[in-house]
Design an enzyme around this catalytic site. Sequence first.
Site, short mmCIF file in Angstrom:
data_model
loop_
_atom_site.label_atom_id
_atom_site.label_comp_id
_atom_site.label_asym_id
_atom_site.label_seq_id
_atom_site.Cartn_x
_atom_site.Cartn_y
_atom_site.Cartn_z
N ASN A 10 133.60 177.49 46.61
CA ASN A 10 134.39 176.48 45.92
C ASN A 10 135.66 177.16 45.42
O ASN A 10 135.60 177.93 44.47
CB ASN A 10 133.56 175.91 44.75
CG ASN A 10 134.37 174.99 43.86
OD1 ASN A 10 135.46 174.56 44.23
ND2 ASN A 10 133.82 174.67 42.70
N TRP A 11 136.76 176.87 46.10
CA TRP A 11 138.00 177.60 45.76
C TRP A 11 138.66 177.08 44.49
O TRP A 11 139.61 177.67 43.99
CB TRP A 11 138.98 177.54 46.94
CG TRP A 11 138.53 178.32 48.14
CD1 TRP A 11 137.35 179.00 48.29
CD2 TRP A 11 139.26 178.51 49.37
NE1 TRP A 11 137.29 179.60 49.54
CE2 TRP A 11 138.45 179.31 50.21
CE3 TRP A 11 140.49 178.09 49.84
CZ2 TRP A 11 138.86 179.69 51.50
CZ3 TRP A 11 140.90 178.47 51.11
CH2 TRP A 11 140.10 179.26 51.93
N LYS A 12 138.19 175.93 44.00
CA LYS A 12 138.77 175.33 42.78
C LYS A 12 140.29 175.19 42.95
O LYS A 12 140.75 174.94 44.06
CB LYS A 12 138.39 176.15 41.54
CG LYS A 12 136.87 176.38 41.47
CD LYS A 12 136.39 176.93 40.18
CE LYS A 12 134.87 177.10 40.24
NZ LYS A 12 134.29 177.53 38.98
N HIS A 100 131.12 168.31 39.95
CA HIS A 100 131.21 169.68 39.44
C HIS A 100 131.39 169.64 37.92
O HIS A 100 132.06 168.76 37.39
CB HIS A 100 132.38 170.42 40.09
CG HIS A 100 132.35 171.88 39.79
ND1 HIS A 100 132.85 172.39 38.62
CD2 HIS A 100 131.84 172.93 40.48
CE1 HIS A 100 132.66 173.71 38.61
NE2 HIS A 100 132.04 174.05 39.73
N GLU A 102 133.20 171.20 35.98
CA GLU A 102 134.60 171.18 35.49
C GLU A 102 135.17 169.77 35.54
O GLU A 102 135.97 169.39 34.69
CB GLU A 102 135.44 172.17 36.32
CG GLU A 102 135.14 173.61 35.91
CD GLU A 102 135.30 174.63 37.02
OE1 GLU A 102 135.92 174.34 38.06
OE2 GLU A 102 134.77 175.76 36.85
N GLU A 172 123.98 174.32 38.73
CA GLU A 172 124.97 175.23 38.17
C GLU A 172 124.92 175.16 36.65
O GLU A 172 125.54 174.28 36.04
CB GLU A 172 126.38 174.83 38.64
CG GLU A 172 126.54 174.84 40.15
CD GLU A 172 127.99 175.02 40.54
OE1 GLU A 172 128.30 176.04 41.16
OE2 GLU A 172 128.82 174.16 40.22
N GLY A 178 131.84 180.97 35.86
CA GLY A 178 133.07 181.69 35.56
C GLY A 178 132.98 182.58 34.33
O GLY A 178 133.98 183.07 33.83
N SER A 218 128.51 182.36 38.62
CA SER A 218 128.69 183.81 38.69
C SER A 218 127.79 184.49 39.72
O SER A 218 127.30 185.60 39.49
CB SER A 218 128.50 184.44 37.30
OG SER A 218 129.44 183.90 36.39
N GLY A 239 132.21 180.41 43.18
CA GLY A 239 133.61 180.25 42.78
C GLY A 239 134.36 181.56 42.95
O GLY A 239 134.85 181.88 44.04
N GLY A 240 134.43 182.34 41.88
CA GLY A 240 135.22 183.57 41.86
C GLY A 240 135.02 184.48 43.07
O GLY A 240 136.00 184.92 43.69
P1 PGA Z 1 131.70 180.95 39.65
O1 PGA Z 1 131.85 179.37 39.94
O2 PGA Z 1 130.99 181.53 40.83
O3 PGA Z 1 133.10 181.44 39.49
O4 PGA Z 1 130.89 181.08 38.40
C1 PGA Z 1 130.82 178.65 40.54
C2 PGA Z 1 131.17 177.19 40.61
O5 PGA Z 1 131.79 176.69 39.64
O6 PGA Z 1 130.88 176.49 41.60
#
Ligand code: PGA
Length: 256
Positions: A10-12, A100, A102, A172, A178, A218, A239-240
């Site tokens: 997930n590149w956000k 998600h 966020e 999640e 994050g 994470s 994500g990251g």
């Molecule tokens: P993260 O994000 O790996 O940076 O914690 C995961 C996500 O939000 O899908």
Amino acid sequence: MDRKKVIAGNWKMNMTASEGAQLIADLKANCDGSCKCATAPEVMVFPPFTTIAAVQEATKGTPIIVGAQNVHWAANGAFTGEISAKMLVEMGVTHVIIGHSERRQYFGETDETVNQRVKAALAAGLKVILCIGETLEQREKGVTEAIIEKQVRWDLADVTMEQLDNVILAYEPVWAIGTGKTATNEQAQEVHAFVRALIAKIFCPVCAGKIRILYGGSMKPANAAGLLAQPDIDGGLIGGAALKAADFLALIKAAC
Ligand code: PGA
């Protein structure tokens, strides 16, 4: 039940079109012989809308699936800033992330709007990665299972058993996204098993055996093997660590 693992990036709100194409080029360049396993898990990337076309071009001839990070429930109309399923389908997008944390935290998404988006996406033939998860406060209050159950029941309301074949769930925990804090293997497995049992109850035992449930929060090369070894963890939504070719390749290998 043999479930194919999924490694999804997930590149956000990261990666312009040219940066996204470069990341795919880096993935391809570093995918040496030891990377044959890349076809063992399903590998997906979810770039921002404006980066999708460049990434589709860059991934041509590879098994990498390119998806979108959200979708609106209406086919078209006065919804400034939104994107419809029809628009995604026409550009060859097959998968979409919905719900998600966020989106829920910062953009007012509720279980009701998440459910509307899920139904519209499925009706349009898209495959959905539906995200669920509790906040730290909810975990500390001991209501994790109640929150997860509410999300699963509501977000998947009116989804048929046949449509469920096109749904992947992503657990999640919000406190792990994050933050560098990962759920322990046991904490994650416990919730994944709970979600699977819930799917058996709401839909059917066979549905529960088939559905893929990804862990997100994470996930990185250092902790992926332990998480992916859990019986009810079928992959990761990352994500990251999905923004660096070397890390993402290491995660793909960990899922082989
Ligand atoms: P993260 O994000 O790996 O940076 O914690 C995961 C996500 O939000 O899908």
